[in-house]
Structure formats: structure tokens, C-alpha cells
Write an enzyme that holds these catalytic residues in place. Structure first.
Site, PDB file in Angstrom:
ATOM      1  N   GLU A   1       0.587  -9.003  11.088  1.00  7.91           N
ATOM      2  CA  GLU A   1       0.471  -7.742  10.141  1.00  7.91           C
ATOM      3  C   GLU A   1       1.247  -7.859   8.924  1.00  7.91           C
ATOM      4  O   GLU A   1       2.084  -8.688   9.029  1.00  7.91           O
ATOM      5  CB  GLU A   1       1.199  -6.291  11.093  1.00  7.91           C
ATOM      6  CG  GLU A   1       1.283  -5.332  10.209  1.00  7.91           C
ATOM      7  CD  GLU A   1       0.070  -4.855   9.460  1.00  7.91           C
ATOM      8  OE1 GLU A   1      -0.707  -4.154  10.073  1.00  7.91           O
ATOM      9  OE2 GLU A   1       0.089  -4.635   8.017  1.00  7.91           O
TER      10      GLU A   1
ATOM     11  N   ASP B   1       0.569 -13.155   6.291  1.00  6.00           N
ATOM     12  CA  ASP B   1      -0.723 -12.922   5.865  1.00  6.00           C
ATOM     13  C   ASP B   1      -1.764 -13.445   6.863  1.00  6.00           C
ATOM     14  O   ASP B   1      -1.686 -14.490   7.108  1.00  6.00           O
ATOM     15  CB  ASP B   1      -0.896 -13.619   4.350  1.00  6.00           C
ATOM     16  CG  ASP B   1      -2.551 -13.505   4.102  1.00  6.00           C
ATOM     17  OD1 ASP B   1      -2.461 -13.518   2.670  1.00  6.00           O
ATOM     18  OD2 ASP B   1      -3.425 -13.469   4.762  1.00  6.00           O
ATOM     19  N   GLY B   2      -2.496 -12.597   7.222  1.00  5.03           N
ATOM     20  CA  GLY B   2      -3.518 -12.965   8.553  1.00  5.03           C
ATOM     21  C   GLY B   2      -4.563 -14.079   8.233  1.00  5.03           C
ATOM     22  O   GLY B   2      -4.818 -14.827   9.123  1.00  5.03           O
TER      23      GLY B   2
ATOM     24  N   THR C   1      -7.771  -2.733   7.816  1.00  9.83           N
ATOM     25  CA  THR C   1      -7.958  -1.585   6.866  1.00  9.83           C
ATOM     26  C   THR C   1      -9.292  -1.677   6.273  1.00  9.83           C
ATOM     27  O   THR C   1     -10.169  -2.816   6.547  1.00  9.83           O
ATOM     28  CB  THR C   1      -7.220  -1.399   5.853  1.00  9.83           C
ATOM     29  OG1 THR C   1      -6.950  -2.639   5.088  1.00  9.83           O
ATOM     30  CG2 THR C   1      -5.779  -1.028   6.337  1.00  9.83           C
TER      31      THR C   1
ATOM     32  N   GLN D   1       0.785  -1.165   0.063  1.00 13.01           N
ATOM     33  CA  GLN D   1       0.124  -0.099   0.109  1.00 13.01           C
ATOM     34  C   GLN D   1       0.838   1.241   0.179  1.00 13.01           C
ATOM     35  O   GLN D   1       1.988   1.238   0.186  1.00 13.01           O
ATOM     36  CB  GLN D   1      -0.845  -0.169   1.187  1.00 13.01           C
ATOM     37  CG  GLN D   1      -0.463  -0.177   2.688  1.00 13.01           C
ATOM     38  CD  GLN D   1      -1.203  -0.838   3.667  1.00 13.01           C
ATOM     39  OE1 GLN D   1      -2.156  -0.934   3.465  1.00 13.01           O
ATOM     40  NE2 GLN D   1      -0.432  -1.413   4.602  1.00 13.01           N
TER      41      GLN D   1
ATOM     42  N   HIS E   1      -9.102   2.155  19.460  1.00 20.70           N
ATOM     43  CA  HIS E   1      -8.367   0.996  20.074  1.00 20.70           C
ATOM     44  C   HIS E   1      -9.081   0.633  21.492  1.00 20.70           C
ATOM     45  O   HIS E   1      -8.909  -0.567  21.918  1.00 20.70           O
ATOM     46  CB  HIS E   1      -6.982   1.538  20.338  1.00 20.70           C
ATOM     47  CG  HIS E   1      -6.313   1.836  18.998  1.00 20.70           C
ATOM     48  ND1 HIS E   1      -5.733   2.653  18.647  1.00 20.70           N
ATOM     49  CD2 HIS E   1      -6.216   0.722  17.947  1.00 20.70           C
ATOM     50  CE1 HIS E   1      -5.301   2.790  17.189  1.00 20.70           C
ATOM     51  NE2 HIS E   1      -5.398   1.201  17.234  1.00 20.70           N
TER      52      HIS E   1
ATOM     53  N   ASP F   1      -8.393  -6.032  13.417  1.00 21.09           N
ATOM     54  CA  ASP F   1      -7.922  -4.573  13.272  1.00 21.09           C
ATOM     55  C   ASP F   1      -7.632  -4.217  11.909  1.00 21.09           C
ATOM     56  O   ASP F   1      -6.346  -3.855  11.833  1.00 21.09           O
ATOM     57  CB  ASP F   1      -6.905  -4.497  14.393  1.00 21.09           C
ATOM     58  CG  ASP F   1      -6.680  -2.698  14.416  1.00 21.09           C
ATOM     59  OD1 ASP F   1      -7.323  -1.924  13.951  1.00 21.09           O
ATOM     60  OD2 ASP F   1      -5.514  -2.601  15.061  1.00 21.09           O
TER      61      ASP F   1
HETATM   62  N1  AG3 Z   1      -8.500   0.377  10.783  1.00 22.88           N
HETATM   63  C1  AG3 Z   1      -9.716   0.953  10.358  1.00 22.88           C
HETATM   64  C2  AG3 Z   1      -9.671   2.193   9.674  1.00 22.88           C
HETATM   65  C3  AG3 Z   1     -10.458   2.561   8.634  1.00 22.88           C
HETATM   66  C4  AG3 Z   1     -10.766   4.012   8.366  1.00 22.88           C
HETATM   67  N2  AG3 Z   1     -11.394   4.172   7.204  1.00 22.88           N
HETATM   68  C5  AG3 Z   1     -11.158   5.352   6.425  1.00 22.88           C
HETATM   69  N3  AG3 Z   1     -10.594   6.593   6.983  1.00 22.88           N
HETATM   70  N4  AG3 Z   1     -11.859   5.505   5.068  1.00 22.88           N
HETATM   71  C6  AG3 Z   1      -7.819   1.347  11.750  1.00 22.88           C
HETATM   72  C7  AG3 Z   1      -6.445   0.641  12.327  1.00 22.88           C
HETATM   73  C8  AG3 Z   1      -6.061   1.157  13.458  1.00 22.88           C
HETATM   74  N5  AG3 Z   1      -5.355   0.521  14.229  1.00 22.88           N
END
Ligand code: AG3
Length: 297
Positions: free
Chosen positions: A129, A160-161, A180, A54, A85, A178
Site C-alpha cells: 500500500e 509503490d506497488g 482506487t 490523497q 472483498h 485492489d
Molecule cells: N477500490 C475501488 C473503489 C472505487 C470506487 N469508485 C468510486 N466510488 N467512484 C476499493 C478498495 C476497497 N478495498
């Protein structure tokens, strides 16, 4: 007068030539939908790179402090990370009477691990992760979140989770996803085969929690993900938190549980050093506005 300083390829810092205000404003916008954005003034870009998975940026914003952005989406900020969190961790941790082994899928920034490490019952935390560079960037720019990654109970696996969870059987008390948004490598984390693997990886009284986006902007996702968890787990629950930098500010979490009911939490340890979570919020987060209730009926 303003000056741009470039250190190496990625590190850009802006210094004020004068004593007080910058004369130029820099803004960062996340286009949360094609028609809505979150826009912040930034002091500068602390780091920017393309990882194997990414595009990553660490911005220093005036309103929210340092901000981690992945593929243009705000993941976490110094100002409001505590809400996400605390809520992704303490709701399931306090539901379970004595969580000992916890697996975190994603969460390379370490904020989730930090909250889990507060529990004396915890013996082992495995952070899986996929992107090593997220962990490295967090160690460098977000010490407030990555501070517990070196706790002796924590094991970091860069992997890979999905594959990792598939390799486990009756292994842990809690799995926290947790992740994305469901783009790129995270797509499979929102699908039934993954939830089935999570079910197998959990002990007989285990719990799954996953972040499941905004009920306001991502209703379709919730309408499809919630039933998937429901077909796999005997009980499924849905709860909310207010997170200012995420789309719509209203954020959701989905819980699948084999035994314990989060409405009657069995945990004996309740963390005191929190800023959002407390037993009243634990209970009230399951009380849903009608339009949200309809998504999970
Ligand atoms: N994970 C989810 C974030 C999603 C936010 N989406 C967005 N900004 N469009 C957060 C990871 C934190 N540990």
C-alpha cells in the site's frame, strides 16, 4: 437543539442535545459523474486529513455505516464491503488449486487481506500500500476490515506497488490489484507495462485480478484495459458483482490467467463464512449482459 464538538483539528462529532432525533440533517455526496451522485445522510465525520497522496475522510453514515472516502470517492463501507472483498478474492483463490503466496496491490483497508487469510493453503500475503495513513485509519476506524493485518502470514509494505511488482520474478500465485480509480498514483496500475511486470512476478500458473470499474459509467476504461491484459496473458476473463455504493452499482473485475480457467475452478477449499460468494455466484459472475460482453469482445 444540536451541538458541534470539535476534538483537535479533524475529529468532529455531533451529539444530540435532545433525546431523539437530530434537528439538522447532514448529507455527503459523491459526484460519481458530472451529472450523477450518491448522497447519504451522515451522523458525522469521524476523521479527515490530507495524506501525502490523497484526501481521506471517514464518515459515519446512517444507511451504510462507516464509510472510507478517498479524494471524494467512496472506497468502502461497513454495509457492502463484503461484496467487493469476497468477489475480488474468492473468484481467483477458488480458481487456483492451492494458492500459497498472494500479493495485494493497494487494499490498505485490509478487507482483501481478511478474505485471503481464510485459506489454509496460504503461507504468505504481502500487502503493498502506498499510503500508510490508509492502513492506520483502517486499523482505527474499520477493525472489521483490518482484523487480519496482524496475521503472522501477512507482511505490510508501505511502498509503490508498481515498483514492488517490477522487483519480483516468478514469485507468487496470485496478484490482486485492489486499487482506487485510475487517478494520481493509481494511473500506472491500469497500463500495459504494469501488467507485463505482473506477468513476470507470477509463477507459471499464476493469476492476476484487478478491479476495473463500472461497465455502465467507465466503458472506455474497460475497452482499453481489457485488451491490455489480453495482450499479456494467455487467457483473460471478465466478471461482475453488484456493489450498491459504487457508481451504477454494477462493478467489474478483470482476470488474467496463465493456466487455470475460472469457469472450471480447481480450488478444493471453498470458504463457507461468506455472504455474497458461493460456487453458483462464481459461475454466474462470468455471464455478462450483452452491452458488457460487447466491451470485452
Ligand atoms: N477500490 C475501488 C473503489 C472505487 C470506487 N469508485 C468510486 N466510488 N467512484 C476499493 C478498495 C476497497 N478495498
Amino acid at each position: 437543539m444540536w451541538r458541534l464538538w470539535l476534538f483537535g483539528k479533524n475529529f468532529i462529532k455531533i451529539f444530540e442535545a435532545g433525546e431523539d432525533n437530530l434537528e439538522m440533517e447532514l448529507w455527503y455526496t459523491e459526484k460519481q459523474t458530472p451529472n450523477v451522485g450518491l448522497t447519504c445522510t451522515v451522523k458525522g465525520t469521524l476523521f479527515r486529513c490530507k495524506t501525502e497522496y490523497q484526501e481521506m475522510a471517514v464518515l459515519d453514515t446512517f444507511q451504510f455505516g462507516r464509510m472510507l472516502v478517498l479524494d471524494g470517492m467512496v472506497q468502502t463501507t461497513i454495509a457492502d464491503e463484503f461484496i467487493y472483498h469476497e468477489m475480488i478474492v474468492h473468484v481467483p483463490m477458488c480458481t487456483h488449486p492451492s494458492p500459497k503466496t498472494v500479493v495485494v496491490v493497494g487494499g490498505g483497508d485490509g478487507g482483501t487481506v481478511r478474505e485471503i487469510c481464510k485459506y489454509p493453503s496460504v503461507e504468505k500475503v504481502i500487502l503493498v500500500e502506498i499510503d500508510a495513513q490508509v492502513v492506520e485509519a483502517s486499523r482505527r476506524f474499520f477493525p472489521e476490515m483490518s482484523c487480519c493485518l496482524d496475521d503472522p502470514r501477512v507482511e505490510i509494505r508501505i511502498a509503490d506497488g508498481i515498483e514492488y511488482i517490477h522487483s519480483l520474478q516468478s514469485f507468487c500465485d496470485l496478484i490482486i490489484v485492489d486499487s482506487t480509480e485510475p487517478v494520481g498514483p493509481a494511473v500506472g496500475l491500469f497500463d500495459t507495462p504494469f501488467y507485463q511486470a505482473v506477468f513476470r512476478a507470477l509463477k507459471d500458473d499464476g493469476i492476476l485480478v484487478a478491479q476495473t470499474e463500472s461497465p455502465f459509467f467507465n466503458a472506455d476504461l474497460i475497452r482499453s484495459v481489457f485488451p491490455r491484459v489480453k495482450t499479456v496473458f494467455p487467457s483473460t476473463y471478465f466478471y461482475l458483482a453488484a456493489i450498491p455504493t459504487y457508481p451504477s452499482g454494477l462493478w467489474s473485475f478483470t482476470m488474467g490467467s496463465k493456466k487455470y480457467n475460472p469457469r472450471e475452478p480447481e480450488g478444493t477449499f471453498i470458504p463457507q463464512d461468506t455472504r455474497y460468494y458461493w460456487p453458483g455466484i462464481h459461475r454466474s459472475s462470468f455471464v455478462l449482459p450483452k452491452f458488457v460482453q460487447e466491451l470485452v469482445e
